[in-house]
Write a protein that holds these residues in place. Structure first.
Motif, PDB file in Angstrom:
ATOM      1  N   UNK A  93       0.735  -1.201  -0.148  1.00 56.17           N
ATOM      2  CA  UNK A  93       0.134   0.198   0.126  1.00 56.17           C
ATOM      3  C   UNK A  93       0.844   1.341  -0.003  1.00 56.17           C
ATOM      4  N   UNK A  94       2.163   1.111   0.237  1.00 56.93           N
ATOM      5  CA  UNK A  94       3.070   2.309   0.259  1.00 56.93           C
ATOM      6  C   UNK A  94       2.732   3.214   1.346  1.00 56.93           C
ATOM      7  N   UNK A  95       2.144   2.753   2.443  1.00 54.95           N
ATOM      8  CA  UNK A  95       2.145   3.611   3.757  1.00 54.95           C
ATOM      9  C   UNK A  95       3.449   3.872   4.604  1.00 54.95           C
ATOM     10  N   UNK A  96       3.550   4.793   5.396  1.00 54.29           N
ATOM     11  CA  UNK A  96       4.481   4.576   6.191  1.00 54.29           C
ATOM     12  C   UNK A  96       4.278   3.499   7.482  1.00 54.29           C
ATOM     13  N   UNK A  97       5.220   2.595   7.861  1.00 51.08           N
ATOM     14  CA  UNK A  97       4.822   1.751   9.139  1.00 51.08           C
ATOM     15  C   UNK A  97       4.354   2.599  10.364  1.00 51.08           C
ATOM     16  N   UNK A  98       3.681   1.955  11.121  1.00 45.65           N
ATOM     17  CA  UNK A  98       2.993   2.545  12.239  1.00 45.65           C
ATOM     18  C   UNK A  98       4.115   2.341  13.420  1.00 45.65           C
ATOM     19  N   UNK A  99       5.236   1.579  13.006  1.00 43.24           N
ATOM     20  CA  UNK A  99       6.284   1.446  14.117  1.00 43.24           C
ATOM     21  C   UNK A  99       7.495   2.252  13.426  1.00 43.24           C
ATOM     22  N   UNK A 100       8.073   3.197  14.286  1.00 50.85           N
ATOM     23  CA  UNK A 100       9.183   4.080  13.719  1.00 50.85           C
ATOM     24  C   UNK A 100      10.476   3.576  14.552  1.00 50.85           C
ATOM     25  N   UNK A 101      11.595   3.417  13.776  1.00 51.61           N
ATOM     26  CA  UNK A 101      12.935   3.012  14.513  1.00 51.61           C
ATOM     27  C   UNK A 101      13.436   3.577  15.558  1.00 51.61           C
ATOM     28  N   UNK A 102      13.034   5.094  15.503  1.00 53.57           N
ATOM     29  CA  UNK A 102      13.380   5.698  16.921  1.00 53.57           C
ATOM     30  C   UNK A 102      12.698   5.061  18.217  1.00 53.57           C
ATOM     31  N   UNK A 103      11.527   4.615  17.985  1.00 53.02           N
ATOM     32  CA  UNK A 103      10.753   4.075  18.961  1.00 53.02           C
ATOM     33  C   UNK A 103      11.438   2.871  19.605  1.00 53.02           C
ATOM     34  N   UNK A 104      12.175   2.195  18.697  1.00 48.84           N
ATOM     35  CA  UNK A 104      13.141   1.014  18.966  1.00 48.84           C
ATOM     36  C   UNK A 104      14.275   1.598  19.665  1.00 48.84           C
ATOM     37  N   UNK A 105      14.782   2.629  19.244  1.00 51.08           N
ATOM     38  CA  UNK A 105      16.071   3.025  19.944  1.00 51.08           C
ATOM     39  C   UNK A 105      15.651   3.292  21.323  1.00 51.08           C
ATOM     40  N   UNK A 106      14.689   4.113  21.458  1.00 48.75           N
ATOM     41  CA  UNK A 106      14.361   4.362  22.895  1.00 48.75           C
ATOM     42  C   UNK A 106      14.010   3.410  23.642  1.00 48.75           C
ATOM     43  N   UNK A 107      13.144   2.269  23.179  1.00 50.10           N
ATOM     44  CA  UNK A 107      12.806   1.121  23.851  1.00 50.10           C
ATOM     45  C   UNK A 107      14.102   0.448  24.341  1.00 50.10           C
ATOM     46  N   UNK A 108      15.100   0.067  23.634  1.00 53.17           N
ATOM     47  CA  UNK A 108      16.312  -0.446  23.803  1.00 53.17           C
ATOM     48  C   UNK A 108      17.323   0.372  24.816  1.00 53.17           C
ATOM     49  N   UNK A 109      17.037   1.760  24.755  1.00 51.06           N
ATOM     50  CA  UNK A 109      17.606   2.592  25.813  1.00 51.06           C
ATOM     51  C   UNK A 109      17.027   2.159  26.989  1.00 51.06           C
ATOM     52  N   UNK A 110      15.893   2.223  27.195  1.00 49.59           N
ATOM     53  CA  UNK A 110      15.051   2.090  28.462  1.00 49.59           C
ATOM     54  C   UNK A 110      15.384   0.846  29.069  1.00 49.59           C
ATOM     55  N   UNK A 111      15.469  -0.313  28.399  1.00 50.89           N
ATOM     56  CA  UNK A 111      15.607  -1.747  28.721  1.00 50.89           C
ATOM     57  C   UNK A 111      17.020  -1.740  29.379  1.00 50.89           C
ATOM     58  N   UNK A 112      17.967  -1.263  28.717  1.00 47.46           N
ATOM     59  CA  UNK A 112      19.423  -1.505  29.147  1.00 47.46           C
ATOM     60  C   UNK A 112      19.670  -0.573  30.095  1.00 47.46           C
ATOM     61  N   UNK A 113      19.182   0.571  30.266  1.00 54.55           N
ATOM     62  CA  UNK A 113      19.363   1.505  31.502  1.00 54.55           C
ATOM     63  C   UNK A 113      18.834   1.002  32.765  1.00 54.55           C
ATOM     64  N   UNK A 114      17.863   0.291  32.301  1.00 49.25           N
ATOM     65  CA  UNK A 114      17.000  -0.339  33.712  1.00 49.25           C
ATOM     66  C   UNK A 114      18.428  -1.444  34.470  1.00 49.25           C
ATOM     67  N   UNK A 115      18.746  -2.186  33.399  1.00 53.33           N
ATOM     68  CA  UNK A 115      19.821  -3.267  33.788  1.00 53.33           C
ATOM     69  C   UNK A 115      20.945  -2.299  34.309  1.00 53.33           C
TER      70      UNK A 115
END
Ligand code: NAD
Length: 357
Positions: A324-346
């Motif tokens: 369909x040519x739409x943008x994914x509703x997941x953005x790679x920056x959201x993945x970066x922030x997610x891994x930052x949160x997970x690794x910072x908690x550890x």
């Protein structure tokens, strides 16, 4: 229209109970190639999917010119390397969660997507379930007001996946229930909160069940492979607190084993007009009317499928984005922030102090 040609990498648990049956439902794709380091698993997947190519080295699979998309279902530590190589080879990438196990790895994935101009999406099960979509619309309509605080978690009483195998080996999984289960609930909570940027993280982790004989009472715990006398150097309980740039905060709690009443996965958000609770019993919205609690339980049509979230993720990526040519509703920056949160908690748990991101 020619069919979207897909290569599946990793033919273990989640490939067989989710991705393969889902991909078989779609008419506009062909899974032309499959890969697993265990040849027999790749051959079984090829049989189910009627695939032409079977590989044990993912680099050979991504070298296939005809592929439009790669679907990654390997253990966590391989997600980034495979995604980056596939993006650099000009393939669109759909990857299982968690995005990656280290911040540099997830940044490399985002950079490769930007530089290649190809799409990258990581599985976000919970955004796509009907209750979540309803909650998102309710919040976006302004009906909750300002969402300033939340709690989320997935707490199992007993349910350690693949004890001794890659799930419980830090080097391969990146961590225990926080990275395994927490990623689902943190994503749902942060997405519903409007994706504020995390600024500080504080947390504690515990490992009390490594040597206990713990029978599973979780129907979600049959993942991975148990290895007698294997490694268990990740947490079985993680508790943390995240602050965001808009002043909001989020408490998170995840366990694979814990002496609690029963397993629960939940997001609870507080807005100044209404609050809501999302869990396996459905969605409940709490507000005030005539000085009394008004407890709203929207009646939401729900397909009878345990893998509706997985199905709709893949449908969105294939049909909305690639066709369909739409943008994914997941953005790679959201993945970066997610891994930052997970690794910072550890990191916070290790150092015993709050971490600024
Ligand atoms: N979204 C969800 O609800 C959900 C549920 C379960 C698992 N997962 C994720 O899916 C991924 C796989 O989990 P699983 O339960 O299927 O694990 P699994 O161990 O059952 O399967 C992984 C497969 O990958 C193969 N593999 C390992 N290294 C490889 C490589 N370099 N190249 C090709 N194949 C390789 C293994 O041989 C195995 O067959 C994990 O990242 C996990 O977090 C997601």
């Amino acid at each position: 229209m020619s069919k979207i040609k897909i290569g599946l990498i990793g033919c273990g648990g989640v490939a067989f109970w989710a991705h393969i049956p889902i991909l078989l439902q779609f008419d506009d794709i062909e899974v032309v190639a499959v890969c697993d380091i265990i040849k027999e698993r790749a051959e079984n997947a090829a049989k189910r999917l009627n695939s032409s190519y079977v590989f044990t080295d993912y680099k050979e699979l991504i070298a296939l010119k005809e592929l439009d998309m790669v679907d990654i279902c390997t253990p966590n530590y391989m997600h980034s390397a495979i995604a980056v190589d596939a993006l650099n080879a000009g393939k669109n990438v759909f990857c299982e969660k968690p995005d990656a196990i280290a911040v540099e790895q997830v940044i490399a994935m985002k950079t490769a997507a930007e530089q290649s101009g190809k799409h990258l999406m990581v599985m976000r099960n919970n955004r796509f379930v009907p209750e979540s979509k309803y909650a998102k619309k309710f919040i976006e309509s302004g009906s909750c007001g300002d969402i300033y605080a939340g709690r989320c978690g997935w707490t199992r009483r007993r349910g350690i996946p693949g004890k001794g195998g890659w799930f419980t080996t830090k080097e391969q999984s990146g961590g225990g229930p926080l990275i395994d289960l927490g990623v689902h609930m943190l994503d749902l909570a942060i997405w519903l909160m409007g994706n504020p940027t995390p600024v500080t993280v504080s947390g504690s982790i515990y490992n009390k069940f490594a040597s206990n004989e713990t029978d599973s009472d979780s129907f979600h715990a049959g993942f991975g492979e148990v290895k007698e006398s294997g490694v268990f150097d990740v947490e079985d309980l993680a508790i943390g607190m995240i602050r965001f740039d808009n002043g909001a905060c989020l408490h998170v709690e995840c366990s694979w084993a814990s002496n609690i009443e029963k397993e629960r996965a939940f997001v609870e958000l507080r807005g100044d007009k209404a609050g809501l609770t999302w869990d396996w019993d459905g969605l409940a919205i709490y507000t005030e009317n005539l000085n009394s609690l008004a407890d709203i339980r929207p009646v939401i049509d729900r397909p009878a499928s345990d893998i509706i979230g997985h199905t709709e993720n893949l449908r969105h990526f294939i049909y909305d984005v690639l066709i369909g040519g739409k943008e994914p509703m997941f953005k790679p920056i959201q993945g970066v922030n997610m891994v930052k949160v997970l690794t910072a908690l550890y990191e916070s748990a290790k150092l015993g102090k709050e971490i600024s991101l």
